[in-house]
Design an enzyme around this catalytic site. Structure first.
Site, PDB file in Angstrom:
ATOM      1  N   SER A  22       0.799  -1.214   0.000  1.00  0.00           N
ATOM      2  CA  SER A  22       0.000   0.000   0.000  1.00  0.00           C
ATOM      3  C   SER A  22       0.837   1.273   0.000  1.00  0.00           C
ATOM      4  O   SER A  22       0.430   2.289  -0.551  1.00  0.00           O
ATOM      5  CB  SER A  22      -0.929   0.007   1.221  1.00  0.00           C
ATOM      6  OG  SER A  22      -0.173  -0.151   2.410  1.00  0.00           O
TER       7      SER A  22
ATOM      8  N   LYS B  42      13.133  -1.042  -0.209  1.00  0.00           N
ATOM      9  CA  LYS B  42      11.728  -0.621  -0.225  1.00  0.00           C
ATOM     10  C   LYS B  42      11.649   0.856  -0.617  1.00  0.00           C
ATOM     11  O   LYS B  42      12.272   1.711   0.012  1.00  0.00           O
ATOM     12  CB  LYS B  42      11.094  -0.862   1.147  1.00  0.00           C
ATOM     13  CG  LYS B  42       9.609  -0.558   1.192  1.00  0.00           C
ATOM     14  CD  LYS B  42       8.884  -1.294   2.310  1.00  0.00           C
ATOM     15  CE  LYS B  42       9.330  -0.886   3.686  1.00  0.00           C
ATOM     16  NZ  LYS B  42       8.420  -1.429   4.729  1.00  0.00           N
TER      17      LYS B  42
ATOM     18  N   MET C  53      17.689  -2.922   3.009  1.00  0.00           N
ATOM     19  CA  MET C  53      17.919  -4.014   3.951  1.00  0.00           C
ATOM     20  C   MET C  53      18.675  -5.135   3.255  1.00  0.00           C
ATOM     21  O   MET C  53      18.668  -5.227   2.025  1.00  0.00           O
ATOM     22  CB  MET C  53      16.569  -4.570   4.453  1.00  0.00           C
ATOM     23  CG  MET C  53      15.661  -3.559   5.103  1.00  0.00           C
ATOM     24  SD  MET C  53      13.931  -4.136   5.118  1.00  0.00           S
ATOM     25  CE  MET C  53      13.443  -3.781   3.420  1.00  0.00           C
ATOM     26  N   THR C  54      19.307  -5.993   4.043  1.00  0.00           N
ATOM     27  CA  THR C  54      19.909  -7.193   3.459  1.00  0.00           C
ATOM     28  C   THR C  54      18.803  -8.085   2.913  1.00  0.00           C
ATOM     29  O   THR C  54      17.718  -8.183   3.484  1.00  0.00           O
ATOM     30  CB  THR C  54      20.723  -7.950   4.510  1.00  0.00           C
ATOM     31  OG1 THR C  54      19.905  -8.185   5.674  1.00  0.00           O
ATOM     32  CG2 THR C  54      21.960  -7.173   4.921  1.00  0.00           C
TER      33      THR C  54
ATOM     34  N   ASP D  47       1.031  -5.491  12.487  1.00  0.00           N
ATOM     35  CA  ASP D  47       0.499  -5.758  11.151  1.00  0.00           C
ATOM     36  C   ASP D  47       0.651  -7.245  10.845  1.00  0.00           C
ATOM     37  O   ASP D  47       1.752  -7.719  10.572  1.00  0.00           O
ATOM     38  CB  ASP D  47       1.251  -4.934  10.115  1.00  0.00           C
ATOM     39  CG  ASP D  47       0.644  -5.055   8.714  1.00  0.00           C
ATOM     40  OD1 ASP D  47      -0.215  -5.935   8.519  1.00  0.00           O
ATOM     41  OD2 ASP D  47       1.031  -4.277   7.824  1.00  0.00           O
TER      42      ASP D  47
ATOM     43  N   ASN E 174       4.165 -10.455   5.659  1.00  0.00           N
ATOM     44  CA  ASN E 174       5.198 -10.015   6.600  1.00  0.00           C
ATOM     45  C   ASN E 174       5.914 -11.179   7.272  1.00  0.00           C
ATOM     46  O   ASN E 174       6.828 -10.955   8.078  1.00  0.00           O
ATOM     47  CB  ASN E 174       4.582  -9.111   7.669  1.00  0.00           C
ATOM     48  CG  ASN E 174       4.072  -7.817   7.078  1.00  0.00           C
ATOM     49  OD1 ASN E 174       4.505  -7.402   6.010  1.00  0.00           O
ATOM     50  ND2 ASN E 174       3.139  -7.180   7.756  1.00  0.00           N
TER      51      ASN E 174
ATOM     52  N   ASP F 182       8.689  -5.910   7.704  1.00  0.00           N
ATOM     53  CA  ASP F 182       7.757  -4.782   7.820  1.00  0.00           C
ATOM     54  C   ASP F 182       7.525  -4.375   9.276  1.00  0.00           C
ATOM     55  O   ASP F 182       6.688  -4.942   9.969  1.00  0.00           O
ATOM     56  CB  ASP F 182       6.426  -5.100   7.143  1.00  0.00           C
ATOM     57  CG  ASP F 182       5.662  -3.823   6.792  1.00  0.00           C
ATOM     58  OD1 ASP F 182       5.872  -2.801   7.472  1.00  0.00           O
ATOM     59  OD2 ASP F 182       4.859  -3.843   5.843  1.00  0.00           O
TER      60      ASP F 182
END
Length: 441
Positions: free
Chosen positions: A139, A157, A244-245, A287, A292, A306
Site C-alpha cells: 500500500s 523498499k 535491507m539485506t 500488522d 510479513n 515490515d
C-alpha cells in the site's frame, strides 16, 4: 509486502485527484445499489443496504480502485480483507483478498525520481545491479532486489511518490464514505479511530522510523530461536527509501504443503513470539499481513518483515490483558466481566443484553483456548464468532469507544489466528498462555 501485478499505473497523488477517485467509486457503487434495490423490490423482496453494498461486484470495484490508489486507501482495504476474510461470503472475501495478494507497481519514471531524490544523480554507479521490476508491492511502497559493488545483496523498499502527503485526506474521505455506507451504527463515533489511523499511517510512511524500529526489535528478540530479521543499511536509507539485506525465503503459505509437524512448529513459534511481544517486551509488530512472514526452507527459520506498525503498550494495559485471559481460562464469569469493564469494552451505560452477548462471545473463545491442543484446521470457532458477533451488533446501537491499543492487539491476534487456520496447525495454546499468566508483571 505482497506480490506484484504486471500492470504499472500512476499513483494518484493530489488531494483532488484522490478525492475524485473515491467519489467516482462511491457514485458507481451508489448507482449499482439503486439498480439492485429496484430488482429486489420487483421480486417482492425488501432491499437491505448492508447486503446490497457487500456484493461481489461492489467488492471487486472497491478492490480494484483501492489497489490503484495505494496509500491509506489501500491500507484500510487490506485491513478489511484481513479481518473479515473468514466472516464475509467466500466469493467476496476472495475478491478483497486481492488487496493482499497483488498491488500495482509504480511507473519506472516515478521509481527513478524517488531514488534520485533520495540518493542523488550518481547512485547507479554504486550498484552492480538493480532490478527495476519490483519483487513485492504493497500500500505504501514496493520492494526491489539489488546488489552493491561490494557484493551485498539488498532488498530496497521504495515509497510511492505523494503517498505520505495523501494520508490525511485519504482517511478523511474514507471516513465520509463509511458514514454514508450505512454499515456503522447510527450513534457510532468514528473520529477517534480515524485519528489513530492517521497517526499510524504517518508512522508507516516514515522509513527512517521503521529502520529504528527494526533495530530495536532485533535487539529485543536477542536471537530468538526460529526467527531472523534483515539488517538495515542506514547509509542507503532515507525517509522514503529503506535498504535491507536480502534474505532468500518463500511465502509463509508455502508451508501449507509441509508435513504436519513442520506446520505445527512454525505456528507454535509464531504464537510464542506474539505472547512474548505482549507480556515480556510490551512491544508488538501489529500488522499481521501474511506477507510479513516468510519461510526459509534451508534453515527452517521464519523471516520477519515490515516494522512500520510496531507499537509499544503501557504496562497497565498488558496487565489488564493478563487479567482478562486468566479470568477467561478459569471460567470465572464475574472476573471476566470486571476485566472487560477495566478494558473499556463495556461502559456503565451498556445494556444488559450487550454485556451478556459480549461475555458469551468471550466464553466461546476461552472454551476453545482451554483445549489441550487447538486444531486450527478443524475448529469452527471463526463461524461461531461470526454468528455471535452479529448478535452482539444487534444488542446495542453503538458500542463504547474501545481503546486503540486493544484494537491493534485484536488485529494482530486475528491475523495470527487466520494464519494458523491457513496452515491447519495444531498447537497447545493453553500451555503457551499458562507460561505467561503464571508470571508477575
Amino acid at each position: 509486502m505482497t506480490a506484484v501485478r504486471n500492470l504499472t499505473r500512476k499513483v494518484p497523488a493530489g488531494r483532488i485527484s484522490r478525492l475524485h477517485r473515491l467519489g467516482a467509486l462511491a457514485t458507481g457503487i451508489a448507482g449499482r445499489l439503486a439498480v439492485d434495490g429496484v430488482r429486489k423490490l420487483s421480486r417482492g423482496e425488501s432491499p437491505e443496504l448492508r447486503s446490497l453494498l457487500l456484493t461481489p461486484t461492489n467488492a471487486r470495484r472497491i478492490a480494484e480502485d483501492l489497489a490503484h490508489m495505494r496509500g491509506a486507501a489501500m491500507k484500510m482495504g487490506q485491513l478489511l480483507s484481513m479481518e473479515a476474510g473468514d466472516v464475509l461470503p467466500p466469493e467476496m472475501a476472495r475478491i478483497l483478498a486481492r488487496l493482499r495478494d497483488a498491488a500495482d507497481p509504480m511507473p519506472l519514471r516515478h521509481l527513478k525520481g524517488v531514488l534520485r531524490e533520495a540518493w542523488g544523480d550518481g547512485w547507479r554507479r554504486e550498484f552492480q545491479s538493480f532490478d527495476t521490476r519490483p519483487i513485492a508491492a504493497a500500500s505504501i511502497g514496493q520492494v526491489h532486489r539489488a546488489r552493491l559493488r561490494d557484493g551485498r545483496e539488498l532488498a530496497i523498499k521504495v515509497q510511492y511518490p505523494g503517498i505520505a502527503e495523501s494520508i490525511d485526506s485519504d482517511v478523511a474521505n474514507l471516513g465520509s464514505l463509511l458514514r454514508l455506507s450505512g454499515l456503522l451504527p447510527r450513534d457510532f463515533d468514528l473520529a477517534p479511530y480515524l485519528a489513530a489511523a492517521r497517526a499510524q499511517l504517518r508512522d508507516e510512511a516514515n522509513y527512517e522510523q521503521e529502520a529504528r524500529a527494526m533495530a530495536s526489535y532485533a535487539a529485543m528478540m536477542g536471537g530468538t530461536e526460529g526467527f531472523v530479521l534483515p539488517d538495515v543499511l542506514p547509509e542507503w536509507s532515507t525517509r522514503s527509501v529503506l535498504s535491507m539485506t536480502y534474505l532468500p525465503s518463500r511465502p509463509i503459505e508455502s508451508l501449507e504443503q509441509a508435513p504436519q509437524a513442520e506446520r505445527d512448529l512454525a505456528m507454535q513459534r509464531l504464537l510464542a513470539l506474539f505472547l512474548d511481544e505482549v507480556f515480556t517486551h510490551r512491544t508488538v509488530q501489529t500488522d499481521p499481513n501474511f506477507a510479513n512472514y516468510r519461510h526459509c526452507p534451508r534453515t527452517g527459520r521464519i523471516v520477519l518483515l515490515d516494522f512500520g506498525a510496531v507499537r509499544e503498550f503501557d504496562p497497565a494495559f498488558t496487565e489488564a490483558i493478563r487479567d482478562l485471559l486468566a479470568a477467561g481460562l478459569a471460567g470465572d464469569r464475574s472476573a471476566l466481566e470486571a476485566s472487560v469493564e477495566a478494558l473499556g469494552l463495556v461502559s456503565p451505560g451498556s445494556s444488559p443484553a450487550f454485556r451478556a452477548a459480549l461475555l458469551d462471545l468471550a466464553a466461546l473463545v476461552f472454551d476453545a483456548l482451554r483445549l489441550e491442543t487447538f486444531d486450527f484446521g478443524t475448529s469452527d470457532l471463526l463461524a461461531l464468532l461470526r454468528d455471535a458477533g452479529q448478535r452482539l451488533a444487534e444488542a446495542q446501537a453503538a458500542p463504547p469507544e474501545v481503546p486503540i491499543d486493544l484494537l491493534y492487539l485484536q488485529r494482530k491476534a486475528g491475523g495470527v489466528f487466520l494464519l494458523g487456520t491457513r496452515l491447519r496447525a495444531r498447537v497447545g495454546i493453553s500451555a503457551l498462555l499458562s507460561q505467561h499468566l503464571s508470571r508477575s508483571g
